[in-house]
Design an enzyme around this catalytic site. Structure first.
Site, PDB file in Angstrom:
ATOM      1  N   PRO A  11       0.955   0.934   3.296  1.00 56.31           N
ATOM      2  CA  PRO A  11       1.877   1.920   3.866  1.00 56.31           C
ATOM      3  C   PRO A  11       2.351   1.437   5.232  1.00 56.31           C
ATOM      4  O   PRO A  11       1.541   0.974   6.031  1.00 56.31           O
ATOM      5  CB  PRO A  11       1.011   3.179   4.009  1.00 56.31           C
ATOM      6  CG  PRO A  11      -0.400   2.687   4.071  1.00 56.31           C
ATOM      7  CD  PRO A  11      -0.440   1.408   3.287  1.00 56.31           C
ATOM      8  N   CYS A  94      -4.544   4.644  12.037  1.00 61.09           N
ATOM      9  CA  CYS A  94      -3.357   4.534  12.896  1.00 61.09           C
ATOM     10  C   CYS A  94      -3.776   4.432  14.372  1.00 61.09           C
ATOM     11  O   CYS A  94      -4.507   5.286  14.875  1.00 61.09           O
ATOM     12  CB  CYS A  94      -2.434   5.732  12.682  1.00 61.09           C
ATOM     13  SG  CYS A  94      -0.950   5.597  13.692  1.00 61.09           S
ATOM     14  N   GLY A 218       0.929  -5.951   3.798  1.00 60.74           N
ATOM     15  CA  GLY A 218       1.901  -5.185   4.571  1.00 60.74           C
ATOM     16  C   GLY A 218       3.048  -6.038   5.057  1.00 60.74           C
ATOM     17  O   GLY A 218       4.033  -6.274   4.339  1.00 60.74           O
TER      18      GLY A 218
HETATM   19  C1  LIG Z   1       5.412  -1.069  11.210  1.00 59.53           C
HETATM   20  C2  LIG Z   1       4.066  -0.697  10.643  1.00 59.53           C
HETATM   21  C3  LIG Z   1       3.834   0.598  10.227  1.00 59.53           C
HETATM   22  C4  LIG Z   1       2.581   0.960   9.706  1.00 59.53           C
HETATM   23  N1  LIG Z   1       2.394   2.231   9.251  1.00 59.53           N
HETATM   24  C5  LIG Z   1       1.211   2.563   8.652  1.00 59.53           C
HETATM   25  C6  LIG Z   1       1.028   3.839   8.050  1.00 59.53           C
HETATM   26  O1  LIG Z   1       1.933   4.689   8.010  1.00 59.53           O
HETATM   27  N2  LIG Z   1      -0.193   4.097   7.495  1.00 59.53           N
HETATM   28  C7  LIG Z   1      -1.217   3.169   7.483  1.00 59.53           C
HETATM   29  O2  LIG Z   1      -2.294   3.438   6.963  1.00 59.53           O
HETATM   30  N3  LIG Z   1      -1.043   1.949   8.027  1.00 59.53           N
HETATM   31  C8  LIG Z   1       0.140   1.625   8.586  1.00 59.53           C
HETATM   32  N4  LIG Z   1       0.324   0.362   9.068  1.00 59.53           N
HETATM   33  C9  LIG Z   1      -0.753  -0.640   8.912  1.00 59.53           C
HETATM   34  C10 LIG Z   1      -0.568  -1.413   7.592  1.00 59.53           C
HETATM   35  O3  LIG Z   1      -0.697  -0.557   6.482  1.00 59.53           O
HETATM   36  C11 LIG Z   1      -1.610  -2.542   7.469  1.00 59.53           C
HETATM   37  O4  LIG Z   1      -2.889  -1.968   7.486  1.00 59.53           O
HETATM   38  C12 LIG Z   1      -1.504  -3.555   8.615  1.00 59.53           C
HETATM   39  O5  LIG Z   1      -0.162  -3.911   8.874  1.00 59.53           O
HETATM   40  C13 LIG Z   1      -2.311  -4.823   8.289  1.00 59.53           C
HETATM   41  O6  LIG Z   1      -1.859  -5.421   7.094  1.00 59.53           O
HETATM   42  P1  LIG Z   1      -0.844  -6.692   7.110  1.00 59.53           P
HETATM   43  O7  LIG Z   1      -1.445  -7.724   8.029  1.00 59.53           O
HETATM   44  O8  LIG Z   1      -0.763  -7.145   5.682  1.00 59.53           O
HETATM   45  O9  LIG Z   1       0.465  -6.192   7.660  1.00 59.53           O
HETATM   46  C14 LIG Z   1       1.544  -0.004   9.611  1.00 59.53           C
HETATM   47  C15 LIG Z   1       1.797  -1.314  10.032  1.00 59.53           C
HETATM   48  C16 LIG Z   1       3.030  -1.668  10.534  1.00 59.53           C
HETATM   49  C17 LIG Z   1       3.269  -3.093  10.959  1.00 59.53           C
END
Ligand SMILES: Cc1cc2nc3c(=O)[nH]c(=O)nc-3n(C[C@H](O)[C@H](O)[C@H](O)COP(=O)(O)O)c2cc1C
Length: 305
Positions: A11, A94, A218
């Site tokens: 998400p 968050c 993500g």
């Molecule tokens: C712009 C942005 C918005 C995010 N919004 C949420 C969210 O609404 N809910 C959530 O659980 N994590 C949120 N995250 C965290 C991501 O779900 C994820 O845990 C984090 O980016 C690490 O994974 P990645 O390295 O693959 O991006 C957000 C991350 C980013 C960069």
């Protein structure tokens, strides 16, 4: 619960809306989640909350992610939206100051008993499976221990996703895959590994260290939504700019269907992601930022060489 693949779309607030989730699903994302939605806004029938909770036709399996603090509002909100999804996910990760101030998101990791009570009570009041997406701790003085994860499992949690950074690490500290490995080894429910998976090469490393079966992606998916296809096909493909343009146009058209003419503004941030690393990205981004309608954006995308 069965998943279409073991690679899930993370998400991401203001990114993982219906159009982007559709693109990710088409490339093989096995599970999608709404962005975080406030329990208060659902309880007060805020139309924006229900708009965010809407899924695409045939978007299965799909979870709605809730954030907040009060247990009774969690129950009320979950009961209101459970018919709209296949799973309910609690946000305990968050890091944003406004959310922490409201005692929500990663703040819940500072009140672990409270979080466990939320899970227990939700399980007693909803029929859909329940998951928690969390960070590995709030700060270095508050790292989640294995008993906490077992308590979540015993409280009825059906799945746990671990973004293996502390709240204090926001999005930049290194990801502690050993932490995930320890949890995955000790729990019976699915544990989903998350953080910095941006290629098949990286996935192999994360799989080897964590022993997990499920992975959440993500930011890498925003640059190359076909990462899901790559992971399924066990490869790291190199795709041409023409290919990226075709994805951009498909995505933009889905956004126009969803948001109408206003899509020209909303698409900017996605264009920047798609073009990151591309030689003329800065110039094209500035053209896209100056567009005044959807046709101008389409013209710019089509002109990319
Ligand atoms: C712009 C942005 C918005 C995010 N919004 C949420 C969210 O609404 N809910 C959530 O659980 N994590 C949120 N995250 C965290 C991501 O779900 C994820 O845990 C984090 O980016 C690490 O994974 P990645 O390295 O693959 O991006 C957000 C991350 C980013 C960069």
């Amino acid at each position: 619960m069965t998943f279409n693949s073991c690679y899930f779309l993370a998400p991401m607030a203001s990114y993982t809306d219906k159009p982007f989730r559709k693109i990710a699903s088409e490339y093989g994302a096995g599970f999608t989640v709404s962005e975080l939605i406030s329990i208060n806004s659902i309880c007060y029938n805020n139309p924006k909350a229900f708009f965010l909770a809407n899924r695409n036709n045939n978007e299965v399996p799909f979870a709605i992610q809730l954030f907040g603090y009060e247990i009774d509002l969690f129950v009320k909100a979950a009961q209101k939206i459970e018919s709209m999804c296949d799973m309910i996910d609690i946000n305990a990760g968050c890091p944003v100051p406004k959310v922490i101030k409201a005692k929500a998101g990663a703040y819940l990791l500072k009140e672990k008993k409270h979080l466990i009570s939320i899970v227990e009570l939700l399980k007693n009041h909803i029929k859909k499976p329940l998951s928690v997406k969390l960070r590995m701790g709030f700060d270095s003085d508050n790292i989640n221990d294995i008993q906490f994860y077992k308590d979540l499992e015993n409280a009825g949690c059906d799945m746990i996703t671990i973004h293996a950074r502390l709240r204090s690490g926001f999005y930049s500290s290194s990801v502690d895959y050993e932490h995930i490995a320890n949890v995955c080894d000790k729990l019976s429910i699915p544990v989903v590994a998350n953080g910095d998976i941006d290629s098949y090469e990286k996935l192999k490393e994360v799989k080897r260290i964590t022993g997990c079966k499920y992975f959440m992606i993500g930011q890498a998916a925003l640059k190359k939504p076909y990462i899901f296809e790559d992971l399924i096909n066990k490869q790291d493909s190199i795709r041409s700019i023409e290919y990226t343009k075709a994805i951009m146009i498909r995505h933009f058209n889905l956004m126009i269907e969803e948001y109408g003419e206003y899509a020209y503004r909303l698409f900017r941030k996605f264009a920047h992601k798609y073009l990151s690393g591309y030689k003329n990205a800065k110039l094209i981004n500035s053209y896209i930022n100056n567009c005044k309608n959807t046709q101008e954006v389409l013209n710019i995308i089509n002109s990319i060489k």
